[in-house]
Scaffold this motif. Structure first.
Motif, PDB file in Angstrom:
ATOM      1  N   ALA A 253     -42.000 -25.670 -13.783  1.00 31.36           N
ATOM      2  CA  ALA A 253     -40.561 -25.638 -13.426  1.00 31.36           C
ATOM      3  C   ALA A 253     -39.696 -26.778 -14.059  1.00 31.36           C
TER       4      ALA A 253
ATOM      5  N   ASN B 277     -51.742 -15.884  -5.323  1.00 27.19           N
ATOM      6  CA  ASN B 277     -50.482 -15.918  -4.865  1.00 27.19           C
ATOM      7  C   ASN B 277     -50.308 -15.563  -3.531  1.00 27.19           C
TER       8      ASN B 277
ATOM      9  N   VAL C  61     -47.283 -16.640 -16.049  1.00 24.41           N
ATOM     10  CA  VAL C  61     -46.734 -17.077 -14.573  1.00 24.41           C
ATOM     11  C   VAL C  61     -45.615 -15.793 -14.455  1.00 24.41           C
ATOM     12  N   GLU C  62     -44.964 -15.383 -15.562  1.00 27.58           N
ATOM     13  CA  GLU C  62     -44.101 -14.033 -15.472  1.00 27.58           C
ATOM     14  C   GLU C  62     -44.828 -12.857 -15.144  1.00 27.58           C
TER      15      GLU C  62
ATOM     16  N   GLU D 112     -46.725 -12.662 -12.048  1.00 29.47           N
ATOM     17  CA  GLU D 112     -45.576 -12.748 -10.902  1.00 29.47           C
ATOM     18  C   GLU D 112     -46.013 -14.018  -9.877  1.00 29.47           C
TER      19      GLU D 112
ATOM     20  N   SER E 185     -45.549 -17.303  -8.016  1.00 30.23           N
ATOM     21  CA  SER E 185     -44.390 -17.931  -7.290  1.00 30.23           C
ATOM     22  C   SER E 185     -44.736 -18.369  -6.023  1.00 30.23           C
ATOM     23  N   GLY E 186     -43.905 -19.344  -5.322  1.00 33.35           N
ATOM     24  CA  GLY E 186     -44.024 -20.130  -4.106  1.00 33.35           C
ATOM     25  C   GLY E 186     -45.244 -21.144  -4.082  1.00 33.35           C
TER      26      GLY E 186
END
Length: 193
Positions: free
Chosen positions: A71, A105, A133-134, A137, A139-140
């Motif tokens: 990020a 995740n 990562v995409e 999926e 995230s977090g």
């Protein structure tokens, strides 16, 4: 994206136990962004105390690393101190890693307040890491872009998918090809003390 999927598919045929260079080890060269505590090899900068001891400030040497995240932020390993943590070492072309992604995740979401979960991407370039990562999926929870393998060397990781489980004091309590479904039980025991 299509190229990444083709590469991942061809690697699936060859297996997931080797690096992009074919030897199963993190990339060498460069100094990365790891800042290991304790004694370091003057030529490589690698930690020679294998994570034992403290960084001089009372924090476990296991936490003495920093790395850029996908990020664009800087992650300081010391932010994990005081609660159990799971580090997941993955590679973008690894089908095993892709198969584990949804469970990791969920683990990160379920333990967001009580344990740290961090992905440590390596063995490829940042664009492929973003694609993974995409696709997965994720995230977090933070994903470290360990393109030079500095964090992998800090924890002496030689293959993906590998997990390192740390207690609240930063001691390694498990390391290796851990069954993802066993991680909640490990964290529950560590949290209970």
């Amino acid at each position: 994206m299509i190229i990444s999927l083709v590469v991942a598919g061809s690697v699936a045929l060859a297996g997931c136990g080797t690096s992009a260079d074919g030897d199963g080890t993190p990339p060498s060269g460069g100094t990365g962004t790891s800042t290991p505590a304790g004694d370091t090899d003057p030529e490589t900068g690698a930690d020679t105390d294998n994570g034992a001891g403290t960084d001089g400030g009372g924090v476990s040497a296991s936490y003495a690393f920093t790395a850029d995240t996908l990020a664009g932020d800087t992650f300081d390993g010391r932010s994990l101190a005081g609660k159990p943590a799971v580090l997941w070492f993955w590679a973008p072309w690894c089908p095993t890693c892709l198969g584990q992604a949804a469970r990791v995740n969920s683990l990160a979401a379920d333990y967001a307040d009580t344990a740290g979960v961090v992905g440590v991407a390596g063995l490829d370039g940042v664009p492929a890491m973003h694609d993974f990562v995409e696709l997965a999926e994720l995230s977090g929870f933070p994903q470290l872009a360990d393109e030079q393998g500095a964090v992998w060397r800090h924890f002496e990781i030689t293959a993906q998918s590998t997990f390192v489980v740390l207690d609240a004091d930063g001691e390694v309590v498990d390391k290796g090809h851990v069954d993802v479904d066993a991680l909640p039980g490990m964290l529950d025991r560590l949290i209970a003390g």
